[in-house]
Design a protein around this motif. Sequence first.
Motif, PDB file in Angstrom:
ATOM      1  N   ALA A 218      36.431  47.364   8.754  1.00 56.50           N
ATOM      2  CA  ALA A 218      36.177  48.221   7.601  1.00 56.50           C
ATOM      3  C   ALA A 218      34.758  48.774   7.644  1.00 56.50           C
ATOM      4  O   ALA A 218      34.529  49.965   7.395  1.00 56.50           O
ATOM      5  N   ALA A 219      33.795  47.908   7.993  1.00 57.03           N
ATOM      6  CA  ALA A 219      32.403  48.361   8.015  1.00 57.03           C
ATOM      7  C   ALA A 219      32.223  49.473   9.031  1.00 57.03           C
ATOM      8  O   ALA A 219      31.678  50.547   8.728  1.00 57.03           O
ATOM      9  N   VAL A 220      32.707  49.260  10.254  1.00 61.61           N
ATOM     10  CA  VAL A 220      32.516  50.262  11.305  1.00 61.61           C
ATOM     11  C   VAL A 220      33.310  51.529  10.992  1.00 61.61           C
ATOM     12  O   VAL A 220      32.814  52.649  11.120  1.00 61.61           O
TER      13      VAL A 220
ATOM     14  N   LEU B  84      34.320  52.756   8.088  1.00 62.00           N
ATOM     15  CA  LEU B  84      33.744  53.548   7.007  1.00 62.00           C
ATOM     16  C   LEU B  84      32.453  54.221   7.457  1.00 62.00           C
ATOM     17  O   LEU B  84      32.152  55.348   7.044  1.00 62.00           O
ATOM     18  N   ALA B  85      31.705  53.543   8.338  1.00 59.10           N
ATOM     19  CA  ALA B  85      30.500  54.171   8.883  1.00 59.10           C
ATOM     20  C   ALA B  85      30.870  55.419   9.665  1.00 59.10           C
ATOM     21  O   ALA B  85      30.201  56.456   9.582  1.00 59.10           O
ATOM     22  N   PHE B  86      31.988  55.344  10.416  1.00 58.28           N
ATOM     23  CA  PHE B  86      32.471  56.525  11.140  1.00 58.28           C
ATOM     24  C   PHE B  86      32.782  57.659  10.175  1.00 58.28           C
ATOM     25  O   PHE B  86      32.429  58.813  10.415  1.00 58.28           O
ATOM     26  N   PHE B  87      33.443  57.312   9.057  1.00 59.68           N
ATOM     27  CA  PHE B  87      33.788  58.359   8.097  1.00 59.68           C
ATOM     28  C   PHE B  87      32.528  59.022   7.552  1.00 59.68           C
ATOM     29  O   PHE B  87      32.484  60.244   7.381  1.00 59.68           O
ATOM     30  N   ILE B  88      31.511  58.210   7.273  1.00 55.87           N
ATOM     31  CA  ILE B  88      30.264  58.791   6.762  1.00 55.87           C
ATOM     32  C   ILE B  88      29.654  59.726   7.803  1.00 55.87           C
ATOM     33  O   ILE B  88      29.232  60.852   7.499  1.00 55.87           O
TER      34      ILE B  88
ATOM     35  N   TYR C  67      31.684  62.870   8.051  1.00 55.83           N
ATOM     36  CA  TYR C  67      31.496  63.712   6.872  1.00 55.83           C
ATOM     37  C   TYR C  67      30.167  64.455   6.953  1.00 55.83           C
ATOM     38  O   TYR C  67      30.059  65.613   6.549  1.00 55.83           O
ATOM     39  N   LYS C  68      29.153  63.799   7.518  1.00 58.40           N
ATOM     40  CA  LYS C  68      27.842  64.446   7.627  1.00 58.40           C
ATOM     41  C   LYS C  68      27.926  65.680   8.501  1.00 58.40           C
ATOM     42  O   LYS C  68      27.241  66.674   8.278  1.00 58.40           O
TER      43      LYS C  68
END
Lengths: 164, 102, 339
Positions: free
Chosen positions: B75-77, B79-83, B86-87
């Motif tokens: 989940a951590a990795v 969601l970091a990918f999604f951020i 998104y950037k």
Amino acid sequence: MMLETVIFYLFASLAVIFALVVILHPDPVKATLSMVITLFSLAVIYLTIKAPLIAALQILLYTGAILVLFLFVIMLLNIQREISLPFSKPVQLWGSIVSVGFLIGIITNFAIKIKIEESVKNYSLVLIAESLFKENALSFIATGFLLLAAVVGATIIATKVKRG
Amino acid sequence: MSVVGFSHYFFLGLILFSIGALGALTRRNGITIFLSIELMLNSVNLILVSYASTNGNLAGQILVFFMFAIAAAEAAVGLAFFIAIYKHRRTINIDRLTFLRW
Amino acid sequence: MNEILEALVKYAAILAFMLGVVAPVMVWVERRGMALIQDRRGPNRVGPFGLLQPLADAFKFIFKEEIIPAQADKVLYLAAPALALVPALTTFTVVPFGPTFNYAGKEIKLVVIDSDIGALMFLALAGLGVYSLICAGYGSYNKYSLLGSLRASAQLISYELSMGFAILAILVSTASFNLLDVIDYQNSMWNIVYQPLGFLVFLVTAFAETNRVPFDLPESESELVAGFNTEYGAMKFALFFMGEYVNMTTLSLLLAVLYLGGWQLYPGWTPPEGIVGAIIGVLITLAKVIFMMWLFVWVRFTLPRFRYDQLMKLGWKVLLPLSITNLVIVTILVNKGIL
């Protein structure tokens, strides 16, 4: 005992209903909050099969940490409601056929022989701890490294911004 | 199994897995897809724990313990990918994320 | 079936005590204490010394008009106050509040659920408090609410980590998740002497977990109106309020159990047999809880509020390393057989 049966059916239906809300609701925040209810119901169901440690960890880790992370990211990203309608694309059509087919396939094949000895024992924490820290000590340490790698990786991925 | 029998737990897990698969394959929103995958993971956890305790075995609980850790890392990795995505792209609708397609 | 009945009776007793005695008395103590510290008179119109003020407040809350903001997401908006009470009304079930005694040939433990994983269950249920804040902020359709709730949830999950490590250090030396064992373990000496660092961390995180000054950033009235509960009035606000007081009581109780020896008057003291001993034990626990509650009030009107970056720095760069250091020290000492 009747009570446990009632508890099982109550929380199983809760879990299924809110799981459906998770995949059908267009608002990601509502979907995540429904997921909380689903996972909480699963934690209660773990209690009925005498796995209190797993139930506690489920609430502590999933609802207490992972889903809060989801909510944070959703609020950070300002995600709009989904644009494309469900089943509007061939991929989605195939996806639903595959998943429903999977369900039907396994149910029709379930008339098979899963060997069940029907013996529920009460496992003390000591037994679980011994299994975890003696037989599976190596995996436990490896899990620690995995989490460390995940923390470092997530930080690097999320903060890296290309300029220019 | 004390009351409702293993098959009940198995079917519950199965239904949840199918719902998760349906969501993962049909939704276009990255976060919801991720949630559906978590749902599938959880249904498997349920089947593992119930099957193991039906057979008077501890291995299922141990395995699920490790799955929790892996789910947290994932989940951590993820969601970091999604951020990060998104950037760059200002969206996480997976129909718009076609930069690996040619 | 009998066990369930017994647990329900104990639960009802604590619940009645918490909502019927603790919450109103704390309202009075808080306002009179504030007046005392700030050299004012405080509420003194309703009844002698303003003792009936909480009653007047309750009537005001009940008869106020219920207002729901037009743009609010009704489900989330209305779910939030109820969700605030859920962790508050479940966490105290695992914390023991009195010694075990024999009554009519039956052993009665003064804890609602005597669980092998009591401490873990406490942490798990306490973690659910975040959702109330998120629902309140997201449902209210108000930028101050949303800011307050984001701050609150970030704060709660960062400080929960340090609190978990502090509790873990206690459990390592006790070698049990059961909080009754923790009290037994302190027969030789209370944990506050063995683990002063852990006590300090737990105390600070207890303030942060209940959103009290100096960590009341989520509802800092000088910048965010009232934070996540800006849009809440009447009974809905009263629910948040009660949740806060019940949480404070539970954390005070847990602190007394983990570090101050629970019902022991001094280390190694055992209460007399029978129901009299049990009552004395409960009263001693209550005295410790009352002291902790007064500390909450005392700190609230003595210390200024942190800035948000200071809060995060304190949580991640001071308390977390401190709690991990504490855990490592305790683990080494336990390993050497000293603790």
